[in-house]
Design a protein around this motif. Structure first.
Motif, PDB file in Angstrom:
ATOM      1  N   ARG A 163       0.936  -1.153  -0.153  1.00 23.63           N
ATOM      2  CA  ARG A 163       0.068   0.048  -0.060  1.00 23.63           C
ATOM      3  C   ARG A 163       0.745   1.252  -0.143  1.00 23.63           C
ATOM      4  O   ARG A 163       2.206   1.143   0.409  1.00 23.63           O
ATOM      5  N   THR A 164       0.199   2.315  -0.439  1.00 22.22           N
ATOM      6  CA  THR A 164       0.933   3.473  -0.237  1.00 22.22           C
ATOM      7  C   THR A 164      -0.113   4.663   0.656  1.00 22.22           C
ATOM      8  O   THR A 164      -1.228   4.417   0.382  1.00 22.22           O
ATOM      9  N   SER A 165       0.500   5.609   1.193  1.00 21.84           N
ATOM     10  CA  SER A 165      -0.427   6.669   1.669  1.00 21.84           C
ATOM     11  C   SER A 165       0.337   8.040   1.502  1.00 21.84           C
ATOM     12  O   SER A 165       1.737   7.945   1.452  1.00 21.84           O
ATOM     13  N   GLY A 166      -0.326   9.074   1.757  1.00 16.28           N
ATOM     14  CA  GLY A 166       0.272  10.405   1.399  1.00 16.28           C
ATOM     15  C   GLY A 166       0.739  10.699  -0.078  1.00 16.28           C
ATOM     16  O   GLY A 166       0.303   9.713  -0.949  1.00 16.28           O
ATOM     17  N   SER A 167       1.500  11.390  -0.349  1.00 16.78           N
ATOM     18  CA  SER A 167       2.159  11.757  -1.667  1.00 16.78           C
ATOM     19  C   SER A 167       3.268  10.943  -1.799  1.00 16.78           C
ATOM     20  O   SER A 167       4.462  11.141  -1.672  1.00 16.78           O
ATOM     21  N   VAL A 168       2.824   9.848  -2.972  1.00 16.82           N
ATOM     22  CA  VAL A 168       3.901   8.846  -3.428  1.00 16.82           C
ATOM     23  C   VAL A 168       3.775   8.635  -4.870  1.00 16.82           C
ATOM     24  O   VAL A 168       2.675   8.374  -5.291  1.00 16.82           O
ATOM     25  N   THR A 169       4.891   9.101  -5.679  1.00 18.87           N
ATOM     26  CA  THR A 169       4.789   8.915  -7.057  1.00 18.87           C
ATOM     27  C   THR A 169       5.674   7.729  -7.513  1.00 18.87           C
ATOM     28  O   THR A 169       6.627   7.328  -7.203  1.00 18.87           O
ATOM     29  N   ASN A 170       5.193   6.818  -8.375  1.00 17.57           N
ATOM     30  CA  ASN A 170       5.922   5.961  -9.092  1.00 17.57           C
ATOM     31  C   ASN A 170       6.354   4.744  -7.903  1.00 17.57           C
ATOM     32  O   ASN A 170       7.656   4.397  -8.221  1.00 17.57           O
ATOM     33  N   ALA A 171       5.533   4.235  -7.088  1.00 10.95           N
ATOM     34  CA  ALA A 171       5.884   3.121  -6.016  1.00 10.95           C
ATOM     35  C   ALA A 171       6.478   2.141  -6.585  1.00 10.95           C
ATOM     36  O   ALA A 171       7.518   1.373  -6.439  1.00 10.95           O
TER      37      ALA A 171
ATOM     38  N   GLY B 293      14.551 -10.585  11.650  1.00 13.70           N
ATOM     39  CA  GLY B 293      13.444 -11.358  11.058  1.00 13.70           C
ATOM     40  C   GLY B 293      12.394 -10.344  10.722  1.00 13.70           C
ATOM     41  O   GLY B 293      11.880  -9.668  11.419  1.00 13.70           O
ATOM     42  N   LEU B 294      11.787 -10.339   9.242  1.00 13.09           N
ATOM     43  CA  LEU B 294      10.654  -9.524   8.803  1.00 13.09           C
ATOM     44  C   LEU B 294      10.390 -10.052   7.559  1.00 13.09           C
ATOM     45  O   LEU B 294      11.029 -10.460   6.822  1.00 13.09           O
ATOM     46  N   ARG B 295       9.069  -9.671   7.195  1.00 10.64           N
ATOM     47  CA  ARG B 295       8.640  -9.687   5.874  1.00 10.64           C
ATOM     48  C   ARG B 295       8.012  -8.565   5.115  1.00 10.64           C
ATOM     49  O   ARG B 295       8.357  -8.147   4.047  1.00 10.64           O
ATOM     50  N   PHE B 296       7.557  -7.504   5.970  1.00 10.26           N
ATOM     51  CA  PHE B 296       7.238  -6.457   5.374  1.00 10.26           C
ATOM     52  C   PHE B 296       8.026  -5.287   5.961  1.00 10.26           C
ATOM     53  O   PHE B 296       8.567  -5.240   7.078  1.00 10.26           O
ATOM     54  N   MET B 297       8.155  -4.327   5.486  1.00  7.42           N
ATOM     55  CA  MET B 297       9.008  -2.948   5.705  1.00  7.42           C
ATOM     56  C   MET B 297       8.033  -1.623   5.199  1.00  7.42           C
ATOM     57  O   MET B 297       7.769  -1.412   4.103  1.00  7.42           O
ATOM     58  N   ALA B 298       7.808  -0.816   6.337  1.00  8.20           N
ATOM     59  CA  ALA B 298       7.460   0.510   5.812  1.00  8.20           C
ATOM     60  C   ALA B 298       8.392   1.410   5.606  1.00  8.20           C
ATOM     61  O   ALA B 298       9.283   1.722   6.653  1.00  8.20           O
ATOM     62  N   VAL B 299       8.479   2.282   4.575  1.00  9.40           N
ATOM     63  CA  VAL B 299       9.405   3.482   4.424  1.00  9.40           C
ATOM     64  C   VAL B 299       8.571   4.678   4.414  1.00  9.40           C
ATOM     65  O   VAL B 299       7.725   4.897   3.459  1.00  9.40           O
ATOM     66  N   GLN B 300       8.964   5.505   5.279  1.00  9.70           N
ATOM     67  CA  GLN B 300       8.097   6.723   5.524  1.00  9.70           C
ATOM     68  C   GLN B 300       9.103   7.933   5.407  1.00  9.70           C
ATOM     69  O   GLN B 300       9.960   8.063   6.291  1.00  9.70           O
ATOM     70  N   LEU B 301       8.693   8.963   4.840  1.00 12.97           N
ATOM     71  CA  LEU B 301       9.326  10.309   5.007  1.00 12.97           C
ATOM     72  C   LEU B 301       8.435  11.250   5.903  1.00 12.97           C
ATOM     73  O   LEU B 301       7.290  11.454   5.692  1.00 12.97           O
ATOM     74  N   THR B 302       8.924  11.442   7.215  1.00 11.41           N
ATOM     75  CA  THR B 302       7.981  11.859   8.393  1.00 11.41           C
ATOM     76  C   THR B 302       8.330  13.197   8.593  1.00 11.41           C
ATOM     77  O   THR B 302       7.838  13.950   9.539  1.00 11.41           O
ATOM     78  N   THR B 303       9.252  13.845   8.080  1.00  9.09           N
ATOM     79  CA  THR B 303       9.378  15.360   8.053  1.00  9.09           C
ATOM     80  C   THR B 303       8.859  15.890   6.634  1.00  9.09           C
ATOM     81  O   THR B 303       9.227  15.302   5.588  1.00  9.09           O
TER      82      THR B 303
END
Length: 676
Positions: free
Chosen positions: A72-80, A177-187
């Motif tokens: 999924r994406t949220s906020g302003s994300v282009t060409n994910a 250990g992980l399968r999912f990773m959230a990458v966020q620009l928080t500033t």
């Protein structure tokens, strides 16, 4: 067969001659058809010549692991999609408010572990000199949660926060250990990413590193075998990954506790030996040595190393027994005589320590929590059984590298302990082993199944125990105790893989192959189902009655869940080591509902290969290829009461044992068939 009919000696009428000709033609045709059918029945069943087991190996093909899907994406994300190789160009994150961060949630498709990274081609903060990139991870999507501002949190531990000041690759700390990773620009600002992924830091076993393998007509069991192997690999820690260790070791969980726990190694050590062979040896020995080097002066072996600090952690006396057993277990698979000989004094001291824990009734009393995670008081049946298993292993080891006097000593102690367990801890009216002497109406799964597995339960008690627990199975396995939840884990778990593994072992050993395979499917089947919602390609630490994990804190790549790999190899395919390093071995298949199975186990002298198949006519064919310098017994299944075996030259008949014909063979290739 059709029989010839003698006709009177007279000239037949012309019509009769035609009819007779027709009868003969029909008889000839029918006879030919019958011969054809009989010939088809005589053809022995077979197996695929080149099974593609390599396609089931789950490890990444490179240390640079890239995500395979945008969740999924949220906020302003282009060409994910550029982050997973869809299309071209880069991915742009733009955040205008900290309450609405630009977010991409990535899916690696299975369990991975290592250092997350993000490659930045440009960074433009709205204020200040840097952007803040936040990376959070989870083994399962339901545990990757966001707060009211859309900021994601890990399923366990702290997030990775990266201060982005310009174009380069930014790497975060280890996430085991992980399968999912959230990458966020928080500033507030704009960030352009050319890649995001992970540098793999567990043991990456591609097919060329497998010295053992398995393949069969049953897709679910195949997936279980490789999921168990991959679970062990995710728990293998190369040098330089964990600060507490300067040698390769094996942890309990990829995510947590990330410590050496001997109870978990009881399961993963055989899994590693059976799949990776000598490639696993530095990891197994590194773990054993880490434990042995911290032995107390009274002989007690520690439960864990590297948990809550770099030193030892004494959790339960049962784990001291497990710590000794894993060393002997390693010797059984490898035949590493110099290593076990050097450890023998430490193992003798550990056995002597356990003898000091016996009370006046000859039973272990320790008041430890064990894996129940809450204190168990008094004469706990399972605690005495753990000591009994240690004594059995000491007898086996001493008979190979020790003395007759020690064998006698440990045999006498084991006999006395078995008698005490049966005298004090058996509930005759229920027909079950009780939790403790003071809790006679609580019947734990571990005590009852280990009493069967270790030979403490007399034969006449076995079926009643198996029937009782079978009638109380949940949809997804056996509960920790009966009646539940009298001994429930304080964190709410109801089904635990270690004692389900013990139950499967007990059922196989008792001839309940159908029950053993059904329990395998009940407990582990959902874990290898990609549609479960929690799929990792690895096995889980605990589950609730719905078969699913209950909290993100639990590990979904946990060592003591990996049992199916050993169970499928040794109890379905059939090969086991009788003497160290398989110098002598046994192959005893349990076909269950499989049409065919094949595979190999690594031995000290080369691969021991087994192939077998069955058909609907109750024919069974088995081929065993054993390396030079070894010998063993082949148990040929008889699929009907009238079946007989056709042995190859060089095989010596030993006996008929239940539904098997048993033969002695030496090195080489031997093929047997049995048919009605």
């Amino acid at each position: 067969m059709l029989k010839a009919v003698l006709l009177p000696q007279r000239r037949p009428l012309s019509g009769t001659r035609v009819a007779l000709t027709a009868v003969v033609a029909i008889a000839t045709c029918v006879a030919a058809t019958l011969l054809s059918v009989q010939g088809a029945k005589a053809a022995p069943p077979t197996w695929p010549a080149n099974p593609n087991w390599q396609s089931l190996v789950p490890a990444p093909t490179s240390d640079n692991v890239r995500p395979v899907q945008i969740v999924r994406t949220s906020g302003s994300v282009t060409n994910a999609g550029a982050l997973i190789g869809q299309g071209s160009g880069s991915t742009t994150l733009r955040t205008t408010s900290s309450s609405s961060p630009a977010t991409v949630v990535l899916d690696f498709g299975k369990e991975v572990g290592g250092n997350p990274y993000a490659s930045v081609s440009s960074s433009t903060p709205s204020g200040g000199s840097s952007n803040t990139l936040r990376v959070t991870t989870s083994e399962a999507l339901p545990f990757l949660t966001a707060n009211s501002s859309g900021i994601y949190n890990n399923d366990n531990g702290s997030p990775i926060t990266l201060s982005v000041t310009g174009a380069r690759t930014y790497t975060g700390g280890l996430r085991g250990g992980l399968r999912f990773m959230a990458v966020q620009l928080t500033t507030p600002g704009t960030l352009t990413l050319t890649a995001a992924g992970l540098t793999f830091r567990a043991y990456r076993a591609t097919p060329d590193r497998y010295q053992g393998w398995f393949m069969s007509s049953d897709d679910q069991l195949n997936r279980m075998w490789y999921a168990g192997a991959y679970t062990a690999q995710m728990d293998m820690v190369p040098v330089g990954v964990a600060s507490c260790f300067n040698m390769p070791v094996v942890f309990d969980g990829a995510k947590r506790d990330r410590a050496i726990w001997s109870g978990d190694l009881l399961i993963t050590n055989p899994v590693m030996q059976l799949s990776l062979g000598t490639n696993s040896v530095p990891y197994v020995k590194g773990s054993i040595d880490s434990i042995m080097n911290l032995q107390a002066s009274n002989g007690r072996l520690t439960s864990a190393v590297g948990f809550r600090g770099c030193g030892k952690f004494d959790y339960a006396v049962t784990y001291s027994a497990y710590s000794a057993i894993i060393a002997i277990q390693y010797y059984r698979y490898t035949g590493d005589t110099p290593y076990i000989t050097a450890l023998r004094p430490k193992l003798q001291a550990a056995a002597a320590y356990h003898a000091t824990r016996l009370n006046a009734n000859g039973l272990v009393v320790t008041n430890d929590p064990d894996y129940w995670q809450t204190t168990q008081n008094g004469e706990v049946t399972e605690y005495s059984l753990a000591y009994y298993e240690l004594l059995q292993n000491m007898i086996w080891m001493e008979s190979r590298v020790g003395t007759a006097a020690r064998v006698t000593e440990y045999t006498n102690k084991a006999t006395a302990l078995r008698n005490a367990i049966n005298a004090r801890l058996w509930n005759a009216s229920a027909g079950l082993y009780k939790h403790t002497y003071d809790r006679p109406n609580v019947f734990p799964l571990d005590a009852n199944m280990n009493a069967i597995r270790l030979g403490v339960a007399p034969p006449e008690r076995v079926q009643g125990i198996l029937t009782y627990f079978r009638s109380r199975w949940q949809t997804h396995g056996s509960q920790i105790s009966q009646p539940a939840p009298s001994m429930a884990d304080p964190y709410g778990h109801t089904i635990e893989p270690l004692n389900n593994t013990w139950e499967v072992m007990a059922r196989f050993d008792s001839g309940d192959t159908a029950g053993a395979v059904e329990l395998l499917r009940r407990h582990w089947g959902i874990q290898v189902d990609p549609n479960s919602g929690y799929y990792t390609g690895t096995f889980w630490e605990f589950v609730n009655s719905n078969g699913l994990p209950s909290r993100g804190f639990d590990s979904l790549a946990h060592a003591w869940g990996a049992g199916p790999t050993q169970l499928i190899t040794e109890s379905i395919l059939g090969p086991t080591a009788v003497h160290p390093g398989y110098s002598t071995w046994q192959v005893k298949p349990r076909p269950a509902t499989l049409n065919w199975a094949q595979g190999q186990v690594p031995t000290a002298r080369g691969a021991l290969t087994v192939r077998w198949a069955r058909d609907t006519a109750n024919q069974f064919r088995i081929q065993v290829t054993a390396p030079a310098g070894t010998s063993g017994q082949v148990w040929v299944p008889l699929l009907s009461a009238s079946a007989t075996t056709t042995p190859p030259p060089g095989a010596t008949f030993v006996r008929r044992d239940g539904g098997y014909d048993v033969y002695n063979v030496s090195a080489g290739t031997f093929e047997f068939t049995s048919a009605p």
